[in-house]
Design a protein around this motif. Sequence first.
Motif, PDB file in Angstrom:
ATOM      1  N   HIS A 107       1.139  -1.325   0.177  1.00  9.65           N
ATOM      2  CA  HIS A 107       0.285   0.088  -0.357  1.00  9.65           C
ATOM      3  C   HIS A 107       0.829   1.195   0.005  1.00  9.65           C
ATOM      4  N   ARG A 108       2.523   1.175  -0.556  1.00  9.33           N
ATOM      5  CA  ARG A 108       3.022   2.506  -0.764  1.00  9.33           C
ATOM      6  C   ARG A 108       3.591   2.467  -2.251  1.00  9.33           C
ATOM      7  N   ASN A 109       3.595   3.730  -2.397  1.00  8.11           N
ATOM      8  CA  ASN A 109       4.608   3.882  -3.325  1.00  8.11           C
ATOM      9  C   ASN A 109       6.530   3.497  -2.849  1.00  8.11           C
ATOM     10  N   PRO A 110       6.788   2.466  -3.646  1.00  5.59           N
ATOM     11  CA  PRO A 110       8.312   2.230  -3.578  1.00  5.59           C
ATOM     12  C   PRO A 110       9.442   3.556  -3.183  1.00  5.59           C
ATOM     13  N   VAL A 111       8.727   4.620  -4.040  1.00  2.00           N
ATOM     14  CA  VAL A 111      10.279   5.427  -4.307  1.00  2.00           C
ATOM     15  C   VAL A 111       9.782   7.400  -3.374  1.00  2.00           C
ATOM     16  N   THR A 112       8.062   7.382  -2.922  1.00  2.00           N
ATOM     17  CA  THR A 112       7.677   8.523  -2.087  1.00  2.00           C
ATOM     18  C   THR A 112       7.158   8.070  -0.454  1.00  2.00           C
ATOM     19  N   LEU A 113       6.975   6.744  -0.694  1.00  2.00           N
ATOM     20  CA  LEU A 113       6.531   6.009   0.902  1.00  2.00           C
ATOM     21  C   LEU A 113       5.328   6.100   1.131  1.00  2.00           C
ATOM     22  N   GLN A 114       4.903   7.184   0.326  1.00  3.15           N
ATOM     23  CA  GLN A 114       2.847   7.668   0.205  1.00  3.15           C
ATOM     24  C   GLN A 114       1.850   6.342   0.365  1.00  3.15           C
ATOM     25  N   TRP A 115       0.902   6.340   1.674  1.00  5.10           N
ATOM     26  CA  TRP A 115       0.010   5.124   1.180  1.00  5.10           C
ATOM     27  C   TRP A 115      -1.009   5.529   0.075  1.00  5.10           C
ATOM     28  N   SER A 116      -0.981   4.270  -0.033  1.00  7.25           N
ATOM     29  CA  SER A 116      -2.104   4.159  -1.825  1.00  7.25           C
ATOM     30  C   SER A 116      -3.828   3.139  -0.623  1.00  7.25           C
ATOM     31  N   ASP A 117      -4.643   3.702  -0.913  1.00  5.28           N
ATOM     32  CA  ASP A 117      -6.362   3.198  -0.481  1.00  5.28           C
ATOM     33  C   ASP A 117      -5.840   1.466  -0.998  1.00  5.28           C
ATOM     34  N   PHE A 126       7.646  -8.236  -4.340  1.00 12.70           N
ATOM     35  CA  PHE A 126       7.666  -7.468  -2.773  1.00 12.70           C
ATOM     36  C   PHE A 126      10.098  -7.159  -2.767  1.00 12.70           C
ATOM     37  N   ILE A 127      10.394  -8.027  -3.687  1.00 15.63           N
ATOM     38  CA  ILE A 127      12.246  -8.221  -3.975  1.00 15.63           C
ATOM     39  C   ILE A 127      12.339  -6.617  -4.119  1.00 15.63           C
ATOM     40  N   GLN A 128      11.031  -6.754  -5.153  1.00 15.81           N
ATOM     41  CA  GLN A 128      11.506  -5.673  -6.239  1.00 15.81           C
ATOM     42  C   GLN A 128      11.301  -4.584  -5.833  1.00 15.81           C
ATOM     43  N   TRP A 129      10.396  -4.511  -4.989  1.00 18.56           N
ATOM     44  CA  TRP A 129       9.520  -3.048  -3.884  1.00 18.56           C
ATOM     45  C   TRP A 129      10.960  -2.174  -3.690  1.00 18.56           C
ATOM     46  N   PHE A 130      11.658  -3.147  -2.481  1.00 15.77           N
ATOM     47  CA  PHE A 130      12.350  -2.568  -1.511  1.00 15.77           C
ATOM     48  C   PHE A 130      13.434  -2.585  -2.127  1.00 15.77           C
ATOM     49  N   ASN A 131      13.932  -3.380  -3.909  1.00 20.94           N
ATOM     50  CA  ASN A 131      15.193  -2.918  -4.126  1.00 20.94           C
ATOM     51  C   ASN A 131      15.389  -2.017  -4.783  1.00 20.94           C
ATOM     52  N   THR A 132      14.093  -0.721  -4.924  1.00 24.58           N
ATOM     53  CA  THR A 132      14.057   0.194  -5.639  1.00 24.58           C
ATOM     54  C   THR A 132      13.032   1.387  -4.725  1.00 24.58           C
ATOM     55  N   SER A 133      13.475   1.118  -3.856  1.00 23.90           N
ATOM     56  CA  SER A 133      12.999   1.747  -3.002  1.00 23.90           C
ATOM     57  C   SER A 133      13.459   3.230  -1.975  1.00 23.90           C
ATOM     58  N   TRP A 134      13.065   3.576  -1.565  1.00 25.67           N
ATOM     59  CA  TRP A 134      13.830   4.842  -0.504  1.00 25.67           C
ATOM     60  C   TRP A 134      14.603   4.375  -0.194  1.00 25.67           C
ATOM     61  N   PHE A 135      14.238   2.979   0.327  1.00 27.28           N
ATOM     62  CA  PHE A 135      15.490   1.914   1.364  1.00 27.28           C
ATOM     63  C   PHE A 135      16.178   1.839   0.737  1.00 27.28           C
ATOM     64  N   LYS A 167       4.352   8.808   6.285  1.00 26.94           N
ATOM     65  CA  LYS A 167       3.700  10.067   5.274  1.00 26.94           C
ATOM     66  C   LYS A 167       4.388  10.218   4.394  1.00 26.94           C
ATOM     67  N   ASP A 168       5.884  10.069   4.435  1.00 28.38           N
ATOM     68  CA  ASP A 168       6.309  10.384   3.300  1.00 28.38           C
ATOM     69  C   ASP A 168       7.908  10.079   3.372  1.00 28.38           C
ATOM     70  N   THR A 169       9.519  10.048   2.264  1.00 29.66           N
ATOM     71  CA  THR A 169      10.264   9.800   2.972  1.00 29.66           C
ATOM     72  C   THR A 169      11.306  10.942   3.479  1.00 29.66           C
TER      73      THR A 169
END
Length: 463
Positions: A194-204, A340-349, A254-256
């Motif tokens: 439920h979160r954008n990997p780049v911004t970490l903002q929530w999506s319903d 999920f691996i792709q989400w994390f490995n392209t995310s803010w983290f 809320k965000d990054t």
Amino acid sequence: MHRKQLLGILCIIAFITLSATVTNKMNNGEKPEPIPAYQQQVGDAQKGYEYLVTGNYVSSGFPYKFYKLIAGKDNTNLLNRTGKNATVPFGFNVIKNEQGIDMVVPNCLQCHAQVFNNQLYVGLGNSFIDFSNTKKQSNIFTNATFQLLKTIAPKQFEGTQTIVQSFKTVYPDLQTEVRGVNAADRLAILLVAHRNPVTLQWSDSALLKIPNEVIPTDAPAWWLLKKKNAMFYTGFGRGDFGKFLMLSNLLTVKDTTEAATVYQHFADVLAYIKTIEPPKYPKPINQSLAMEGQLLFTTKCSKCHGSYGADAYYPNLLIPEKIIGTDSLLYKSNQQNPQFIQWFNTSWFAGGAHPAKLVPYNGYIAPPLDGVWVTAPYFHNGSVPTLEGVLNSKKRPKYWSRNFIKPSYNYESVGWNYTEHQEANNKKIYNTTLPGYGNYGHNFGDELSEADRKAIIEYLKTL
């Protein structure tokens, strides 16, 4: 011959023995794999502890006045905190939100602290947590009392919106098949979906397809982390540990920009975790028997689990599934899911000066055994109640339960006293026949005599 020389010779024998075992497995192309070390940040342990037990890494919660009205004042103060933090259980912090309102928020000790023999041990995994009825528990957000107070004091409840949003979305899908196991992996999957990997903002609405399985884990002891080159049971978490330790922030971030502010504290938190030592075994130890056990451990177990004492060494070995043989659903489902691996490995983290990344593996890491006597139940899914069962697969109960109200420890078998059942007809009974809950594998102790097992257990009490 000097005892240290004898241990050295036995280490060589152990290496040769394991090498022969590995050679036998080579037909399948399988062999243990060492995990490389990653440079970790240096922090201030005292600051890390203070942030852990008073900090705002979860930034949304419930108004303090509302919490006191519903739960009352907690007088135990097991962390010896001051101010309002002294009035709530150790698994919560009291923080001020952006509006200056005192809020009660969950902290890391919900999963990473446990009372044992009337003493709180920070860093001991909470094996009494209950995720078996989260669908019912999630109704708190719709009950009449909650809604009435929300109507009467709307300003007080502005700070609840973020955590209520998260809990209403994820909590019904966190339900485990038995109590006493952890759903942390499932929580992480639901939150990142439920979160954008780049911004970490929530999506319903979920941005990723969510799998059906809720795979159980047993929270590992924090004091082991100082020896480990990677996090999680599969060595899945590589790079900066601080990024993984702060993942609970995904509940309310809320965000990054907020994530970066929280992250600044987690080098300190890691520094504190590295200071935690395991509790000492509290009963008398048969020293001569323990010495026999040390020699056996050195030849039979140390190649994977390391050595202890003045010449301590931990190899950080990943053991392939075909060698370890334990329930594989954790790494096959949660920790090999490509989206999920792709989400994390392209995310803010995964960015910044200290990136983190996920690296899947077909098997599990052989953990350090410091303080192993107090960390029951055993295996990555908490399916084996005693060390005796770890070393003798015939003594692993198929269906078992333990007393959650007045738990008692068995200092001979080393682990929880339990009741064996003929079937599992409720979630208070651990059912090892369920996918992900299996107690099979790690049969290396089956070849030992009963006397040898007792000697090794006596040695393990000293770690």
